[in-house]
Design a protein around this motif. Structure first.
Motif, PDB file in Angstrom:
ATOM      1  N   ASP A  86       0.890  -1.155   0.000  1.00  0.00           N
ATOM      2  CA  ASP A  86       0.000   0.000   0.000  1.00  0.00           C
ATOM      3  C   ASP A  86       0.927   1.204   0.000  1.00  0.00           C
ATOM      4  O   ASP A  86       1.461   1.578   1.052  1.00  0.00           O
ATOM      5  N   GLY A  87       1.201   1.766  -1.181  1.00  0.00           N
ATOM      6  CA  GLY A  87       2.225   2.798  -1.293  1.00  0.00           C
ATOM      7  C   GLY A  87       3.576   2.165  -1.042  1.00  0.00           C
ATOM      8  O   GLY A  87       3.943   1.184  -1.678  1.00  0.00           O
ATOM      9  N   ASP A  88       4.320   2.694  -0.074  1.00  0.00           N
ATOM     10  CA  ASP A  88       5.630   2.143   0.267  1.00  0.00           C
ATOM     11  C   ASP A  88       5.579   1.148   1.419  1.00  0.00           C
ATOM     12  O   ASP A  88       6.595   0.618   1.833  1.00  0.00           O
ATOM     13  N   LYS A  89       4.389   0.911   1.940  1.00  0.00           N
ATOM     14  CA  LYS A  89       4.245   0.046   3.117  1.00  0.00           C
ATOM     15  C   LYS A  89       3.823  -1.363   2.699  1.00  0.00           C
ATOM     16  O   LYS A  89       2.826  -1.543   1.995  1.00  0.00           O
ATOM     17  N   LEU A  90       4.602  -2.376   3.142  1.00  0.00           N
ATOM     18  CA  LEU A  90       4.219  -3.764   2.893  1.00  0.00           C
ATOM     19  C   LEU A  90       2.964  -4.067   3.703  1.00  0.00           C
ATOM     20  O   LEU A  90       2.938  -3.904   4.923  1.00  0.00           O
ATOM     21  N   LYS A  91       1.916  -4.495   3.011  1.00  0.00           N
ATOM     22  CA  LYS A  91       0.631  -4.758   3.644  1.00  0.00           C
ATOM     23  C   LYS A  91       0.454  -6.238   3.998  1.00  0.00           C
ATOM     24  O   LYS A  91      -0.007  -6.575   5.077  1.00  0.00           O
ATOM     25  N   GLU A  92       0.823  -7.120   3.034  1.00  0.00           N
ATOM     26  CA  GLU A  92       0.647  -8.553   3.266  1.00  0.00           C
ATOM     27  C   GLU A  92       1.501  -9.357   2.306  1.00  0.00           C
ATOM     28  O   GLU A  92       1.981  -8.854   1.294  1.00  0.00           O
ATOM     29  N   VAL A  93       1.652 -10.632   2.655  1.00  0.00           N
ATOM     30  CA  VAL A  93       2.369 -11.590   1.831  1.00  0.00           C
ATOM     31  C   VAL A  93       1.422 -12.764   1.645  1.00  0.00           C
ATOM     32  O   VAL A  93       0.905 -13.310   2.621  1.00  0.00           O
ATOM     33  N   THR A  94       1.175 -13.139   0.397  1.00  0.00           N
ATOM     34  CA  THR A  94       0.285 -14.270   0.141  1.00  0.00           C
ATOM     35  C   THR A  94       1.102 -15.428  -0.401  1.00  0.00           C
ATOM     36  O   THR A  94       2.087 -15.232  -1.112  1.00  0.00           O
ATOM     37  N   GLY A  95       0.689 -16.635  -0.049  1.00  0.00           N
ATOM     38  CA  GLY A  95       1.432 -17.797  -0.497  1.00  0.00           C
ATOM     39  C   GLY A  95       0.732 -19.089  -0.136  1.00  0.00           C
ATOM     40  O   GLY A  95      -0.474 -19.106   0.098  1.00  0.00           O
ATOM     41  N   GLN A  96       1.527 -20.146  -0.078  1.00  0.00           N
ATOM     42  CA  GLN A  96       1.022 -21.488   0.181  1.00  0.00           C
ATOM     43  C   GLN A  96       1.671 -22.041   1.451  1.00  0.00           C
ATOM     44  O   GLN A  96       2.895 -21.996   1.581  1.00  0.00           O
ATOM     45  N   LEU A  97       0.847 -22.573   2.346  1.00  0.00           N
ATOM     46  CA  LEU A  97       1.338 -23.219   3.559  1.00  0.00           C
ATOM     47  C   LEU A  97       1.161 -24.726   3.417  1.00  0.00           C
ATOM     48  O   LEU A  97       0.049 -25.205   3.165  1.00  0.00           O
ATOM     49  N   THR A  98       2.262 -25.449   3.574  1.00  0.00           N
ATOM     50  CA  THR A  98       2.206 -26.908   3.579  1.00  0.00           C
ATOM     51  C   THR A  98       2.375 -27.377   5.013  1.00  0.00           C
ATOM     52  O   THR A  98       3.359 -27.045   5.678  1.00  0.00           O
ATOM     53  N   LEU A  99       1.400 -28.129   5.489  1.00  0.00           N
ATOM     54  CA  LEU A  99       1.360 -28.630   6.860  1.00  0.00           C
ATOM     55  C   LEU A  99       0.665 -29.987   6.820  1.00  0.00           C
ATOM     56  O   LEU A  99      -0.362 -30.129   6.138  1.00  0.00           O
ATOM     57  N   ASN A 100       1.201 -30.958   7.507  1.00  0.00           N
ATOM     58  CA  ASN A 100       0.608 -32.301   7.539  1.00  0.00           C
ATOM     59  C   ASN A 100       0.403 -32.869   6.136  1.00  0.00           C
ATOM     60  O   ASN A 100      -0.591 -33.551   5.869  1.00  0.00           O
ATOM     61  N   GLY A 101       1.309 -32.551   5.217  1.00  0.00           N
ATOM     62  CA  GLY A 101       1.238 -33.092   3.868  1.00  0.00           C
ATOM     63  C   GLY A 101       0.200 -32.445   2.970  1.00  0.00           C
ATOM     64  O   GLY A 101      -0.024 -32.904   1.857  1.00  0.00           O
ATOM     65  N   GLN A 102      -0.437 -31.386   3.437  1.00  0.00           N
ATOM     66  CA  GLN A 102      -1.444 -30.689   2.645  1.00  0.00           C
ATOM     67  C   GLN A 102      -1.009 -29.242   2.428  1.00  0.00           C
ATOM     68  O   GLN A 102      -0.434 -28.620   3.322  1.00  0.00           O
ATOM     69  N   THR A 103      -1.320 -28.706   1.247  1.00  0.00           N
ATOM     70  CA  THR A 103      -0.940 -27.347   0.899  1.00  0.00           C
ATOM     71  C   THR A 103      -2.181 -26.534   0.573  1.00  0.00           C
ATOM     72  O   THR A 103      -3.020 -26.958  -0.236  1.00  0.00           O
ATOM     73  N   HIS A 104      -2.291 -25.370   1.215  1.00  0.00           N
ATOM     74  CA  HIS A 104      -3.426 -24.465   0.994  1.00  0.00           C
ATOM     75  C   HIS A 104      -2.933 -23.025   1.033  1.00  0.00           C
ATOM     76  O   HIS A 104      -1.926 -22.725   1.698  1.00  0.00           O
ATOM     77  N   PRO A 105      -3.658 -22.121   0.355  1.00  0.00           N
ATOM     78  CA  PRO A 105      -3.247 -20.710   0.341  1.00  0.00           C
ATOM     79  C   PRO A 105      -3.520 -20.027   1.683  1.00  0.00           C
ATOM     80  O   PRO A 105      -4.502 -20.342   2.362  1.00  0.00           O
ATOM     81  N   ILE A 106      -2.620 -19.108   2.045  1.00  0.00           N
ATOM     82  CA  ILE A 106      -2.865 -18.240   3.197  1.00  0.00           C
ATOM     83  C   ILE A 106      -2.332 -16.840   2.876  1.00  0.00           C
ATOM     84  O   ILE A 106      -1.477 -16.668   2.012  1.00  0.00           O
ATOM     85  N   THR A 107      -2.873 -15.878   3.600  1.00  0.00           N
ATOM     86  CA  THR A 107      -2.405 -14.496   3.514  1.00  0.00           C
ATOM     87  C   THR A 107      -1.878 -14.112   4.878  1.00  0.00           C
ATOM     88  O   THR A 107      -2.567 -14.273   5.892  1.00  0.00           O
TER      89      THR A 107
END
Length: 190
Positions: free
Chosen positions: A112-133
């Motif tokens: 948001d302008g020069d400020k990092l607001k969020e990082v989105t990606g994939q979390l793998t836990l217990n052999g499963q991968t799902h998106p998180i922000t």
């Protein structure tokens, strides 16, 4: 004609310099902490951390882009209570015999302008991968007086529904599904 060629060459050189390659950073495990919190019947909050973690960050300040990969050694979970740690490692929860690591991988930084607001990606836990922000509560880069190198880092958090990753223990008894993940991360420019 020579002055035109010189001008084009100078413009090309300037454009190349303006679009420098992203910088590479290695996660500093002494300034990186990964913890989680989960409600315990509305009476208290269970907390634990992961003592072993590693990873890397690629960050381009000018383009406001980046990549991050953080790996947690799930066998290093530490609640401060040995019996609880043993249960967290069991098949009921993290099943560390089968899934000894968890990983977050992202290639999208949202500003948001020069400020990092969020990082989105994939979390793998217990052999499963799902998106998180993961929300950035604060983020900055600074010149470390001790390391004599640039360090970038911040405080991040996310809330996930653990049942997405098959961590269903206690849900039938009324244990909360939502888990708050808190990550303090600093990475040193390589």
């Amino acid at each position: 004609m020579r002055s035109t060629l010189f001008a084009l060459a100078a413009a090309s050189l300037f454009a190349t310099a303006a679009h420098a390659a992203p910088a590479q950073y290695a996660i500093d495990p002494t300034h990186t902490f990964a913890t989680f919190e989960i409600d315990h019947f509305g009476a208290s909050t269970n907390r634990a951390r992961f003592d072993k973690k590693q990873g890397a960050v690629e960050f381009d300040k000018a383009a406001k882009t980046g990549k991050v990969e953080v790996t947690l050694d799930m066998t290093s979970v530490n609640s401060g209570t040995a019996a609880f740690d043993k249960h967290l490692k069991s098949k009921d929860i993290f099943n560390t015999d089968q899934y000894p690591v968890s990983k977050f991988v992202s290639d999208k930084f949202v500003f948001d302008g020069d400020k990092l607001k969020e990082v989105t990606g994939q979390l793998t836990l217990n052999g499963q991968t799902h998106p998180i922000t993961i929300k950035a509560n604060k983020f900055t880069c600074y010149e470390s007086p001790m390391l004599k190198r640039e360090v970038c880092g911040g405080d991040f958090e996310a809330t996930i529904d653990r049942t997405q990753w098959g961590v269903n223990y206690g849900v039938d008894w009324g244990f909360a599904k939502n888990v708050r993940l808190v990550l303090q991360l600093e990475a040193v420019k390589q």
